[in-house]
Design a protein around this motif. Structure first.
Motif, PDB file in Angstrom:
ATOM      1  N   ASP A 126       6.244   7.107  11.911  1.00  0.00           N
ATOM      2  CA  ASP A 126       7.511   7.167  12.651  1.00  0.00           C
ATOM      3  C   ASP A 126       8.452   6.021  12.308  1.00  0.00           C
ATOM      4  O   ASP A 126       9.664   6.131  12.500  1.00  0.00           O
ATOM      5  N   THR A 127       7.906   4.920  11.809  1.00  0.00           N
ATOM      6  CA  THR A 127       8.751   3.741  11.560  1.00  0.00           C
ATOM      7  C   THR A 127       8.922   3.388  10.093  1.00  0.00           C
ATOM      8  O   THR A 127       9.711   2.513   9.760  1.00  0.00           O
ATOM      9  N   THR A 128       8.189   4.072   9.226  1.00  0.00           N
ATOM     10  CA  THR A 128       8.223   3.730   7.804  1.00  0.00           C
ATOM     11  C   THR A 128       8.292   4.996   6.975  1.00  0.00           C
ATOM     12  O   THR A 128       7.579   5.960   7.245  1.00  0.00           O
ATOM     13  N   GLU A 129       9.116   4.963   5.955  1.00  0.00           N
ATOM     14  CA  GLU A 129       9.140   6.103   5.035  1.00  0.00           C
ATOM     15  C   GLU A 129       8.095   5.838   3.955  1.00  0.00           C
ATOM     16  O   GLU A 129       8.216   4.905   3.155  1.00  0.00           O
ATOM     17  N   ILE A 130       7.079   6.660   3.970  1.00  0.00           N
ATOM     18  CA  ILE A 130       5.968   6.494   3.035  1.00  0.00           C
ATOM     19  C   ILE A 130       6.155   7.480   1.887  1.00  0.00           C
ATOM     20  O   ILE A 130       6.243   8.691   2.118  1.00  0.00           O
ATOM     21  N   PRO A 131       6.213   6.979   0.665  1.00  0.00           N
ATOM     22  CA  PRO A 131       6.340   7.890  -0.484  1.00  0.00           C
ATOM     23  C   PRO A 131       5.153   8.859  -0.530  1.00  0.00           C
ATOM     24  O   PRO A 131       4.016   8.485  -0.249  1.00  0.00           O
ATOM     25  N   SER A 132       5.427  10.080  -0.839  1.00  0.00           N
ATOM     26  CA  SER A 132       4.387  11.117  -0.812  1.00  0.00           C
ATOM     27  C   SER A 132       3.211  10.792  -1.736  1.00  0.00           C
ATOM     28  O   SER A 132       2.079  11.150  -1.431  1.00  0.00           O
ATOM     29  N   HIS A 133       3.467  10.107  -2.835  1.00  0.00           N
ATOM     30  CA  HIS A 133       2.363   9.817  -3.753  1.00  0.00           C
ATOM     31  C   HIS A 133       1.466   8.676  -3.237  1.00  0.00           C
ATOM     32  O   HIS A 133       0.391   8.440  -3.772  1.00  0.00           O
ATOM     33  N   LEU A 134       1.883   7.989  -2.141  1.00  0.00           N
ATOM     34  CA  LEU A 134       1.062   6.907  -1.585  1.00  0.00           C
ATOM     35  C   LEU A 134       0.428   7.261  -0.232  1.00  0.00           C
ATOM     36  O   LEU A 134      -0.452   6.542   0.236  1.00  0.00           O
ATOM     37  N   GLN A 135       0.859   8.347   0.359  1.00  0.00           N
ATOM     38  CA  GLN A 135       0.439   8.632   1.738  1.00  0.00           C
ATOM     39  C   GLN A 135      -1.076   8.778   1.902  1.00  0.00           C
ATOM     40  O   GLN A 135      -1.619   8.482   2.958  1.00  0.00           O
ATOM     41  N   TYR A 136      -1.778   9.190   0.876  1.00  0.00           N
ATOM     42  CA  TYR A 136      -3.223   9.371   0.993  1.00  0.00           C
ATOM     43  C   TYR A 136      -4.012   8.077   0.746  1.00  0.00           C
ATOM     44  O   TYR A 136      -5.231   8.063   0.883  1.00  0.00           O
ATOM     45  N   TYR A 137      -3.322   7.012   0.401  1.00  0.00           N
ATOM     46  CA  TYR A 137      -3.992   5.745   0.121  1.00  0.00           C
ATOM     47  C   TYR A 137      -3.961   4.779   1.306  1.00  0.00           C
ATOM     48  O   TYR A 137      -4.562   3.713   1.243  1.00  0.00           O
ATOM     49  N   ILE A 138      -3.301   5.157   2.362  1.00  0.00           N
ATOM     50  CA  ILE A 138      -3.218   4.272   3.527  1.00  0.00           C
ATOM     51  C   ILE A 138      -4.463   4.478   4.381  1.00  0.00           C
ATOM     52  O   ILE A 138      -4.809   5.594   4.749  1.00  0.00           O
ATOM     53  N   ASP A 139      -5.120   3.372   4.700  1.00  0.00           N
ATOM     54  CA  ASP A 139      -6.344   3.409   5.503  1.00  0.00           C
ATOM     55  C   ASP A 139      -5.971   3.129   6.966  1.00  0.00           C
ATOM     56  O   ASP A 139      -5.918   1.984   7.403  1.00  0.00           O
ATOM     57  N   TYR A 140      -5.713   4.186   7.706  1.00  0.00           N
ATOM     58  CA  TYR A 140      -5.279   4.047   9.100  1.00  0.00           C
ATOM     59  C   TYR A 140      -6.399   3.525   9.999  1.00  0.00           C
ATOM     60  O   TYR A 140      -6.134   2.867  11.000  1.00  0.00           O
ATOM     61  N   GLU A 141      -7.628   3.795   9.626  1.00  0.00           N
ATOM     62  CA  GLU A 141      -8.752   3.282  10.425  1.00  0.00           C
ATOM     63  C   GLU A 141      -8.769   1.753  10.384  1.00  0.00           C
ATOM     64  O   GLU A 141      -8.915   1.100  11.419  1.00  0.00           O
ATOM     65  N   ARG A 142      -8.595   1.181   9.227  1.00  0.00           N
ATOM     66  CA  ARG A 142      -8.561  -0.280   9.114  1.00  0.00           C
ATOM     67  C   ARG A 142      -7.303  -0.861   9.733  1.00  0.00           C
ATOM     68  O   ARG A 142      -7.332  -1.923  10.346  1.00  0.00           O
ATOM     69  N   LEU A 143      -6.208  -0.157   9.606  1.00  0.00           N
ATOM     70  CA  LEU A 143      -4.955  -0.601  10.226  1.00  0.00           C
ATOM     71  C   LEU A 143      -5.129  -0.659  11.752  1.00  0.00           C
ATOM     72  O   LEU A 143      -4.735  -1.637  12.396  1.00  0.00           O
ATOM     73  N   ALA A 144      -5.745   0.360  12.310  1.00  0.00           N
ATOM     74  CA  ALA A 144      -5.995   0.392  13.758  1.00  0.00           C
ATOM     75  C   ALA A 144      -6.928  -0.735  14.173  1.00  0.00           C
ATOM     76  O   ALA A 144      -6.698  -1.408  15.186  1.00  0.00           O
ATOM     77  N   ARG A 145      -7.985  -0.937  13.401  1.00  0.00           N
ATOM     78  CA  ARG A 145      -8.929  -2.013  13.694  1.00  0.00           C
ATOM     79  C   ARG A 145      -8.221  -3.356  13.702  1.00  0.00           C
ATOM     80  O   ARG A 145      -8.406  -4.188  14.591  1.00  0.00           O
ATOM     81  N   ASP A 146      -7.351  -3.583  12.715  1.00  0.00           N
ATOM     82  CA  ASP A 146      -6.614  -4.841  12.641  1.00  0.00           C
ATOM     83  C   ASP A 146      -5.652  -5.009  13.810  1.00  0.00           C
ATOM     84  O   ASP A 146      -5.490  -6.119  14.336  1.00  0.00           O
ATOM     85  N   MET A 147      -5.021  -3.930  14.233  1.00  0.00           N
ATOM     86  CA  MET A 147      -4.115  -4.000  15.393  1.00  0.00           C
ATOM     87  C   MET A 147      -4.861  -4.473  16.638  1.00  0.00           C
ATOM     88  O   MET A 147      -4.370  -5.304  17.396  1.00  0.00           O
ATOM     89  N   GLU A 148      -6.057  -3.941  16.793  1.00  0.00           N
ATOM     90  CA  GLU A 148      -6.847  -4.299  17.967  1.00  0.00           C
ATOM     91  C   GLU A 148      -7.426  -5.712  17.834  1.00  0.00           C
ATOM     92  O   GLU A 148      -7.376  -6.501  18.781  1.00  0.00           O
ATOM     93  N   MET A 149      -7.940  -6.040  16.662  1.00  0.00           N
ATOM     94  CA  MET A 149      -8.535  -7.364  16.457  1.00  0.00           C
ATOM     95  C   MET A 149      -7.494  -8.479  16.511  1.00  0.00           C
ATOM     96  O   MET A 149      -7.795  -9.585  16.959  1.00  0.00           O
ATOM     97  N   ASN A 150      -6.285  -8.198  16.087  1.00  0.00           N
ATOM     98  CA  ASN A 150      -5.212  -9.196  16.144  1.00  0.00           C
ATOM     99  C   ASN A 150      -4.671  -9.381  17.550  1.00  0.00           C
ATOM    100  O   ASN A 150      -3.890 -10.289  17.807  1.00  0.00           O
TER     101      ASN A 150
END
Length: 169
Positions: A126-150
């Motif tokens: 919702d806040t970032t335009e992600i190029p279609s060729h990169l969208q499958y490389y984002i690790d949302y599980e780790r991003l979520a973990r970092d949000m919580e750990m931070n």
């Protein structure tokens, strides 16, 4: 007004003399003290003045003390009524501090998701335009973990695939 939040208020003078005398009261009512006063007037003991909360219903895992203030009981009941999905768990998270729980519910609530990972993906997309060729490389599980750990967010889980996300500030 009728609610699922009730308190049983007992006449202590009658109780101390081996008599059960009390009344169930809607914890969201505006006239709790008036109902207590009416119950005390009908006491089997003369000059009954003291009362205590001996039981309650509808408050989930929130604990009320025997001598909890009437306004506090009403405030908790109204909070739980307004935030029935996560209210009791939020109060538990904040060790029954109603002000902190209200602030989190009103100012820090981000929604209910299947997981924190889903929240991370939603907010990122919702806040970032992600190029279609990169969208499958984002690790949302780790991003979520970092949000919580931070300490950026905290979550409350109330059931299978029911994760409520809140800001941690």
């Amino acid at each position: 007004m009728y609610s699922d939040f009730k308190i049983y208020v007992a006449d202590l003078k009658a109780y101390n003399n081996g008599k059960l005398h009390g009344v169930w009261i809607d914890a969201m009512a505006d006239d709790i003290q008036d109902q207590i006063n009416d119950m005390l007037k009908l006491s089997p003991e003369d000059f009954a003045e003291e009362w205590a909360i001996h039981d309650y219903e509808g408050f989930g895992n929130v604990s009320l003390s025997e001598y909890q203030g009437i306004e506090s009981v009403r405030e908790i009941a109204c909070f739980l009524y307004e935030y029935d999905e996560f209210g009791a768990a939020l109060l538990d998270h904040f060790c029954d501090d109603i002000e902190d729980a209200k602030k989190a519910a009103e100012d820090g609530y981000h929604g209910c998701y299947d997981s924190l990972e889903d929240y991370a993906q939603t907010i990122t997309e919702d806040t970032t335009e992600i190029p279609s060729h990169l969208q499958y490389y984002i690790d949302y599980e780790r991003l979520a973990r970092d949000m919580e750990m931070n300490g950026d967010v905290f979550t409350i889980e109330t059931g299978y695939r029911k994760v409520y996300v809140f800001s941690n500030y």
